[in-house]
Design a protein around this motif. Structure first.
Motif, PDB file in Angstrom:
ATOM      1  N   ALA A 135      41.288  43.514  25.408  1.00 56.11           N
ATOM      2  CA  ALA A 135      42.413  44.023  26.537  1.00 56.11           C
ATOM      3  C   ALA A 135      42.977  43.185  27.716  1.00 56.11           C
ATOM      4  O   ALA A 135      43.563  43.594  28.294  1.00 56.11           O
ATOM      5  N   HIS A 136      41.487  42.939  28.276  1.00 56.78           N
ATOM      6  CA  HIS A 136      41.875  42.527  29.592  1.00 56.78           C
ATOM      7  C   HIS A 136      42.636  40.752  29.856  1.00 56.78           C
ATOM      8  O   HIS A 136      42.765  40.376  31.403  1.00 56.78           O
ATOM      9  N   LEU A 137      42.070  40.171  28.912  1.00 58.15           N
ATOM     10  CA  LEU A 137      43.548  38.678  29.064  1.00 58.15           C
ATOM     11  C   LEU A 137      44.581  38.842  29.120  1.00 58.15           C
ATOM     12  O   LEU A 137      45.271  37.642  29.577  1.00 58.15           O
ATOM     13  N   ALA A 138      44.958  39.784  28.162  1.00 56.97           N
ATOM     14  CA  ALA A 138      46.228  39.979  27.759  1.00 56.97           C
ATOM     15  C   ALA A 138      46.704  38.590  27.307  1.00 56.97           C
ATOM     16  O   ALA A 138      48.243  38.495  27.628  1.00 56.97           O
ATOM     17  N   GLY A 171      32.143  41.476  46.100  1.00 55.80           N
ATOM     18  CA  GLY A 171      33.313  41.218  46.853  1.00 55.80           C
ATOM     19  C   GLY A 171      34.012  40.016  45.541  1.00 55.80           C
ATOM     20  O   GLY A 171      34.724  39.280  45.757  1.00 55.80           O
ATOM     21  N   TRP A 172      33.758  40.606  44.491  1.00 58.62           N
ATOM     22  CA  TRP A 172      34.618  39.849  43.570  1.00 58.62           C
ATOM     23  C   TRP A 172      36.406  39.883  44.253  1.00 58.62           C
ATOM     24  O   TRP A 172      37.011  39.278  43.543  1.00 58.62           O
ATOM     25  N   ALA A 173      36.873  41.077  44.721  1.00 56.43           N
ATOM     26  CA  ALA A 173      38.075  41.598  44.848  1.00 56.43           C
ATOM     27  C   ALA A 173      38.894  40.668  45.315  1.00 56.43           C
ATOM     28  O   ALA A 173      39.712  39.996  46.335  1.00 56.43           O
ATOM     29  N   ALA A 174      37.316  40.510  46.681  1.00 61.50           N
ATOM     30  CA  ALA A 174      37.781  39.046  47.721  1.00 61.50           C
ATOM     31  C   ALA A 174      38.062  37.991  46.851  1.00 61.50           C
ATOM     32  O   ALA A 174      39.077  36.825  47.448  1.00 61.50           O
ATOM     33  N   GLN A 197      44.395  42.305  40.442  1.00 58.43           N
ATOM     34  CA  GLN A 197      43.395  43.530  40.207  1.00 58.43           C
ATOM     35  C   GLN A 197      42.172  43.927  40.068  1.00 58.43           C
ATOM     36  O   GLN A 197      41.645  42.899  39.056  1.00 58.43           O
ATOM     37  N   VAL A 198      41.605  44.950  39.732  1.00 62.08           N
ATOM     38  CA  VAL A 198      40.218  44.810  39.885  1.00 62.08           C
ATOM     39  C   VAL A 198      39.907  45.974  38.632  1.00 62.08           C
ATOM     40  O   VAL A 198      40.436  47.228  38.695  1.00 62.08           O
ATOM     41  N   ASP A 199      39.164  45.973  37.353  1.00 61.54           N
ATOM     42  CA  ASP A 199      39.053  47.102  36.519  1.00 61.54           C
ATOM     43  C   ASP A 199      37.435  47.164  36.194  1.00 61.54           C
ATOM     44  O   ASP A 199      36.750  45.897  36.473  1.00 61.54           O
ATOM     45  N   THR A 200      36.678  48.044  36.486  1.00 59.32           N
ATOM     46  CA  THR A 200      35.337  48.225  35.467  1.00 59.32           C
ATOM     47  C   THR A 200      35.521  48.640  34.890  1.00 59.32           C
ATOM     48  O   THR A 200      35.824  50.041  34.498  1.00 59.32           O
ATOM     49  N   TYR A 211      35.933  43.774  35.632  1.00 51.76           N
ATOM     50  CA  TYR A 211      37.033  42.594  35.553  1.00 51.76           C
ATOM     51  C   TYR A 211      38.266  42.518  36.231  1.00 51.76           C
ATOM     52  O   TYR A 211      38.895  43.446  36.726  1.00 51.76           O
ATOM     53  N   VAL A 212      38.210  40.938  37.253  1.00 46.60           N
ATOM     54  CA  VAL A 212      39.137  40.496  38.035  1.00 46.60           C
ATOM     55  C   VAL A 212      40.206  39.161  37.856  1.00 46.60           C
ATOM     56  O   VAL A 212      39.585  38.845  37.059  1.00 46.60           O
TER      57      VAL A 212
END
Length: 272
Positions: A35-38, A181-184, A198-201, A264-265
């Motif tokens: 789903a996150h790889l799309a 720090g993954w968003a950074a 984008q970031v999802d958890t 997932y970043v």
């Protein structure tokens, strides 16, 4: 999987590690990652830090007109991964031995660079990310899945268990990292352009709900056994830590509920 300059072998390496990675992949399943790889059917994808290659094989099946490449620093993992792919009859797949801080690929080769449970073990994450960006085509994507709070959050709280687990990770802080720090990092991949990351958890499916689940417990037990030499240095004895006389750390862990977050970043490489 630590980076090549970590000065020692993979912290939880053992003869059971390839089997453990296969069974851990089964615990996770494929739906969250896909789903996150799309992915598009024609994508050319790098799985950086592929281990035994379970996710690489999943990716290859999802890009039937494309290609999946797995890379890991451990040559015996790569040999195992290649044999499994051959046995499964997957032809659009290849495996290479190498380091994520110095990828053996030309620039702009891949549509997607994917890593799972990798950056948390790499000392020089910035260099790894630079390499991910270098080998990704313009407008391509870099996606990293890593956990945070591994075995550090549980209920009901056991103060002795908490102290033992925290002590272990304090000692190992130069090896495993966290997802903080993954968003950074995604901003760095995206050239810090708004809307390009984008970031999802989600709850980590292998390390949440550990208590009472035999497969998840086995997964952690194998890792603990593999790192026994390091744990012995931390606690001073192969029999330690003990929460009560005759009661091991893993025994205590099976009686509580652990919660661990999977991040997932995704960052998109600038196209000009």
């Amino acid at each position: 999987m630590p980076d090549k300059d970590a000065g020692s072998a993979y912290l939880i390496d053992s003869d059971d590690e390839m089997t453990r990675l296969e069974r851990q992949a089964a615990i996770y399943g494929t739906s969250d990652d896909l789903a996150h790889l799309a992915l598009r059917p024609t994508d050319n994808v790098l799985d950086a830090g592929c281990g035994a290659g379970a996710i690489t094989r999943t990716i290859a099946r999802a890009v039937a007109q494309g290609h999946a490449t797995g890379l890991d620093r451990e040559s015996r993992y790569i040999e195992y991964a290649a044999q499994r792919a051959l046995a499964d009859g997957i032809s659009n797949i290849a495996f290479h031995t190498g380091h994520v801080t110095e990828l053996p690929f030309e620039a702009a080769r891949f549509d997607v660079v994917w890593s799972k449970h990798l950056l948390q073990w790499v000392r020089d994450r910035d260099q790894a990310l630079r390499e991910f960006v270098r080998v990704t085509r313009p407008a391509g994507r870099v996606i990293a899945a890593n956990f945070d709070g591994f075995l550090l959050q549980h209920f009901p709280e056991d103060q002795r268990l908490q102290a033992d687990v925290s002590r272990w990770f304090d000692a190992a802080r130069n090896r495993p990292g966290s997802a903080a720090g993954w968003a950074a990092a995604a901003c760095a991949v995206s050239g810090r352009r708004p809307g390009r990351y984008q970031v999802d958890t989600i709850p980590d499916r292998a390390f949440s709900g550990l208590g009472g689940d035999p497969e998840r417990t086995w997964n952690v037990q194998v890792q603990m056994d593999a790192s026994m030499g390091f744990s012995e240095k931390v606690f001073g004895s192969r029999d330690a830590p003990r929460t009560t006389p005759g009661d091991s750390l893993i025994d205590s862990m099976t009686r509580v509920h652990f919660h661990c977050t999977m991040f997932y970043v995704e960052g998109r490489v600038p196209d000009g």
